[in-house]
Write an enzyme that holds these catalytic residues in place. Sequence first.
Site, PDB file in Angstrom:
ATOM      1  N   PRO A   1      15.479   0.842   7.423  1.00 39.04           N
ATOM      2  CA  PRO A   1      15.534   2.240   7.886  1.00 39.04           C
ATOM      3  C   PRO A   1      15.243   3.259   6.790  1.00 39.04           C
ATOM      4  O   PRO A   1      14.741   4.344   7.082  1.00 39.04           O
ATOM      5  CB  PRO A   1      16.979   2.381   8.392  1.00 39.04           C
ATOM      6  CG  PRO A   1      17.424   0.988   8.692  1.00 39.04           C
ATOM      7  CD  PRO A   1      16.710   0.102   7.707  1.00 39.04           C
TER       8      PRO A   1
ATOM      9  N   GLU B   1       1.718   3.629  11.361  1.00 40.17           N
ATOM     10  CA  GLU B   1       0.759   4.645  11.798  1.00 40.17           C
ATOM     11  C   GLU B   1       1.381   5.762  12.637  1.00 40.17           C
ATOM     12  O   GLU B   1       0.892   6.882  12.650  1.00 40.17           O
ATOM     13  CB  GLU B   1      -0.338   3.990  12.646  1.00 40.17           C
ATOM     14  CG  GLU B   1      -0.953   2.732  12.033  1.00 40.17           C
ATOM     15  CD  GLU B   1      -2.313   2.959  11.398  1.00 40.17           C
ATOM     16  OE1 GLU B   1      -2.694   4.128  11.204  1.00 40.17           O
ATOM     17  OE2 GLU B   1      -2.979   1.962  11.091  1.00 40.17           O
TER      18      GLU B   1
ATOM     19  N   THR C   1       3.891   1.246   1.547  1.00 37.21           N
ATOM     20  CA  THR C   1       4.758   1.205   2.719  1.00 37.21           C
ATOM     21  C   THR C   1       6.031   0.407   2.485  1.00 37.21           C
ATOM     22  O   THR C   1       6.909   0.398   3.341  1.00 37.21           O
ATOM     23  CB  THR C   1       3.990   0.604   3.909  1.00 37.21           C
ATOM     24  OG1 THR C   1       3.361  -0.599   3.449  1.00 37.21           O
ATOM     25  CG2 THR C   1       2.929   1.553   4.395  1.00 37.21           C
TER      26      THR C   1
ATOM     27  N   ILE D   1       0.836  -1.207   0.000  1.00 36.63           N
ATOM     28  CA  ILE D   1       0.000   0.000   0.000  1.00 36.63           C
ATOM     29  C   ILE D   1       0.866   1.251   0.000  1.00 36.63           C
ATOM     30  O   ILE D   1       0.407   2.331   0.358  1.00 36.63           O
ATOM     31  CB  ILE D   1      -0.968  -0.006   1.202  1.00 36.63           C
ATOM     32  CG1 ILE D   1      -0.202  -0.167   2.523  1.00 36.63           C
ATOM     33  CG2 ILE D   1      -1.990  -1.119   1.055  1.00 36.63           C
ATOM     34  CD1 ILE D   1      -1.084  -0.063   3.768  1.00 36.63           C
TER      35      ILE D   1
ATOM     36  N   ILE E   1      13.958  -1.985  13.406  1.00 36.01           N
ATOM     37  CA  ILE E   1      13.553  -1.314  12.165  1.00 36.01           C
ATOM     38  C   ILE E   1      14.058  -2.176  11.003  1.00 36.01           C
ATOM     39  O   ILE E   1      15.262  -2.325  10.805  1.00 36.01           O
ATOM     40  CB  ILE E   1      14.139   0.103  12.098  1.00 36.01           C
ATOM     41  CG1 ILE E   1      13.644   0.940  13.285  1.00 36.01           C
ATOM     42  CG2 ILE E   1      13.772   0.772  10.773  1.00 36.01           C
ATOM     43  CD1 ILE E   1      12.136   1.100  13.379  1.00 36.01           C
TER      44      ILE E   1
END
Lengths: 342, 751
Positions: B645, B718, B464, B462, B642
Amino acid sequence: MRPFAFQRAAGPEQAVHLGADSAQGQTDTPVQFLAGGTTLIDLMKLDVLRPQRLVDLRDALGSHRSIICDERGLHLGAFATMAAVAAHAGVLESYPVIAQSLALAASAQIRNMATLGGNVLQRTRCSYYRDTSWSACNKRLPGSGCAAITGFNRNHAVLGVGPNCISQYPGDFAVALVALEADVSLSGPHGVRRMPFSLLHSPLGEQPQIEHSLRAGEIITGFSIPPGAWTRRSLYLKVRDRSSYEFALASAAVAMALDGDMVRAVRIGLGGIAYRPWRSVEAEQRLTGRPLTEANAEAAAAAALAGAQTQRDNVYKPELARRTLVRALLQARLLPAAASGA
Amino acid sequence: MGAPGTDPVGRPTVRVDGVAKVTGAARFSSDEPLANPAFAYLVTSSIARGRIAGFRLNHASAVPGVLDILTYENVGRLAKPAPGPDGKPSTSTLEDARIWHDGQIIAIVVADTYEAARAAANLVEVDYTREVPSAGFGSAGAMTEPREAGPAGNPQRGDAAAVLATAPVRIDASYSTPPQHHNAMELFTTSCAWDGPQLTVYEPSQSMWGSKASTAGRLGLDPDQVRVVSRFVGGAFGSKGPNPRTAWVAIAAKRIGRPVKLVPTRDQGFTVATYRAETRHHVQLGATPDGRLVALTHEGWEVTSRPSGYNVAGVESTARMYACPNIATAVNITHADRNTPGFMRAPPDTPYMFALECAIDELAYALQMDPVEVRRVNDTQTDPVAGIPFSSRSLTQCFDQAAARFGWGSRSAEPRSMQDGDWLVGYGCATACYPSNVGPAAVRLSLSADGKAQVALAAHEIGTGAYTTVAIAAAQGLGLQVTEVTVTLGDSNLPPVAIAGGSNNATSTALVVAKACERVRSQLAQAAVTSPDSPFHGRDPASLRLENHALVGSNDARESLQDAVGRTGQRLEVYAENVPAGLPHGAMAELMQGKFAMLGGTARKDVTAYAFGAHFVELRIHRRTCEIRVARVVSAFAAGTIVNPLAAHSQYMGGVIWGLSSALLEATDLDTSAARYVNKNLADYLIPVNADVPSIEIIMVPERDTRVNPLGIKGIGEIGIVGMNAAVANAVFHATGKRVRDLPIRAEKLL
């Protein structure tokens, strides 16, 4: 968008002939002239404008794109793009208010496409005009009423409005033109003529659907801005929610000639708040012959907005417009003294 | 794990699909080629409440090329009603004559060309039986009730009311946020094609298995008859889940015996999909003179449609933000004649944290304390509601690092005390947070003897960076380079993955990919230790690992993949499912039925799992005309491992920009007498242009979390937006001395 016929006029005479039914900009006008297309095509997609025929003017009049800046003033061909005029060195130097009013309008893409003639005729951004699912809009459906007066009207006009329409003229360039006492050149079935630009946009009367005083078949070919001691010390201040690509909440076009702090001459236009491009002679009179102090600027701004009529969501506009004008005047005072001696 | 510094996880990695996206090769749903498609155009209602008395279709039908016009009269019984985003009853579309909201789908015109369908749609005439609509809060006829809070109830602790009454310092304030729409670049498109009994849906989706089940259920099909394809999504932000239009486009395609393609317009997107409804908040804080919270209450109100009970209830987060012994919360919903709202980044936290984080700032000024200090003294490692530890919580580290970078120490505390010429300067800060959620997932993964891997699962790209995240996880587990992994996703024929929402996807997909990789390693190791020709013959298979294209033993003995995989065949393929600890075993079955199966960060018995962050913003406000211009932002986040990054930096930055937008620009304007949206386009619905976006610095605070899940990933989708609106509002107060509690903050509120 509905099916339509597309014609490209070969020359000026044919353009005028083909456009004989162009009327005065009403929504149901059967023929529309096409220049840059940045307003017309949008409104056709929205089903607001439903022309049966488009007359493309680019071949016929596309040569009217000159930018002449000399001792007789500034002449702008109606087919010059917003971008070209905004970037013109002579305009930037001698008529900064004109350049800024164009540079601060729309987006880079639109400024590259949009012509000056089309720009001054752009339609209101009133949501109730631009969305045909609203049944009440006197501009779109004469006699149907005004949904905006009882609706959401944060960016509707407060000057020159009436109970039948509170739509706002959204442009910037025209505000500078009306302040600088420009003329507009026209070509029509009965030849060419010239008239004060201030007469182009019709004041709100009984027929909000009639937006301008062009005669059927008439085409704007250019604008002439007279020279004046005030044009160099000029600016366009546009206040809006975001930094670019947005119409004004309030704007001010100011041009002035100073003698020390004394105002010898001043021209003031106001945008974002009025039914049509708005010049405030009242504000000019309050300043002429007086020192340009903050108090005098505020008095002039108060005079400019004296007749404001607000609705539920635009109560803030007179105050914002006053502050915008005061800020513009004080900023213009600080501009370096120009070569013209102002 | 490989040698230090060589792990794919944690290394900045350019997106494996980046070139495809910027060259136009990436195929979005409406780019999918269809054989001889027809085109659909929606007709939507121009009233918000009433009934359709009748259609007059003669002019529309007469447009050349028109093939069909779907209305409730001819297709209403062919599909069951679509549920809302909460899976419960919602507004209808073509099922019957009822009008629930402005812009409701009431007819679909199908024609040979898009232009003919559009022209005909303009000619559909509708007669309505009108009823007076209610627009939202405060409208006559709107009905307010407490939300259904579920078995856990609203977060409570102690006796907030009693303690508030005697608290030495008190804040009592009300806040509001406006309706907002996602406005993703990609519109709400749907194409449907039948092949005999099999239906393929090309649609931007962040829940392919959900859409598959929903569409099958509505059409009375076996879910195996429905395939949902969504290779790339041009922005979802919560708006692209199962939806009412899909079934009708499928029915249209069936009726005319041709594939049908629908691309609704931008303005239709405001009403045929979901949005963030307006919210109101009442927050009360009680504190000691040294700034410790002794009581906190937060009551929220949210608008929803008439039939839906959808709500976001962000008190689940605000009640957990700070150490406080007495907490009371409540959430109410107001039913109005509006479309049903839905998820929008970050559904609960964006509006609710605005209220809390502004109130904390108000408390700081009331105490004459540094707002950072107020947060520091109330920081806690224990969830104040559940009484269990946070899996990890680095809030103070985020504040400290961001404050130092920002230069918060140079702030003059007094409001309206900093100026730059005619511009008032304001500094503000706020906390960011988001629960760390995780869902079940399944994957098919193979490793070839030539050192290439293929990973396939119905994950969602989407925007991301899912293709890359999955590739990184597989490269990590198999000892390969990221470029040696081919990822296929975006197709419900692949193993299921939970909805791409709630920041769970990187975690959920990485966990299941790791599991599949472990299965590959285990099988290769088992084969090696039992094979006389292997250097590992007779060793403990658990001592072998996959690293640098080889099976590697503890003594650094190596066996190439060519040999190790070749022993089992040319290609070793495994299928793996992962149900995270804390979810019931039935979660995988529920996922396969398209149900919402996720373990929330606040629903765990062992720990409460959240990522945290801190925003700092500097803005300027003209002292006369009051335009607000943001000068710079520094934000720090601590969110466990993460994975990438590079993508994380972009994701955080996007969230920050959206937060600025949410604070200063975005509002869907309502005509309250008609209950209709009026700024349904990207000229009038304001989002930032480049000139509005200042310098944004992102700090990723290292955080190792061994409790949140085996990989320590918290998810970052988010969190970037959360609290940004409050940081801006707090900076506006600092600049002007004026507390604006209602978003968006615009010039007229400061005149």
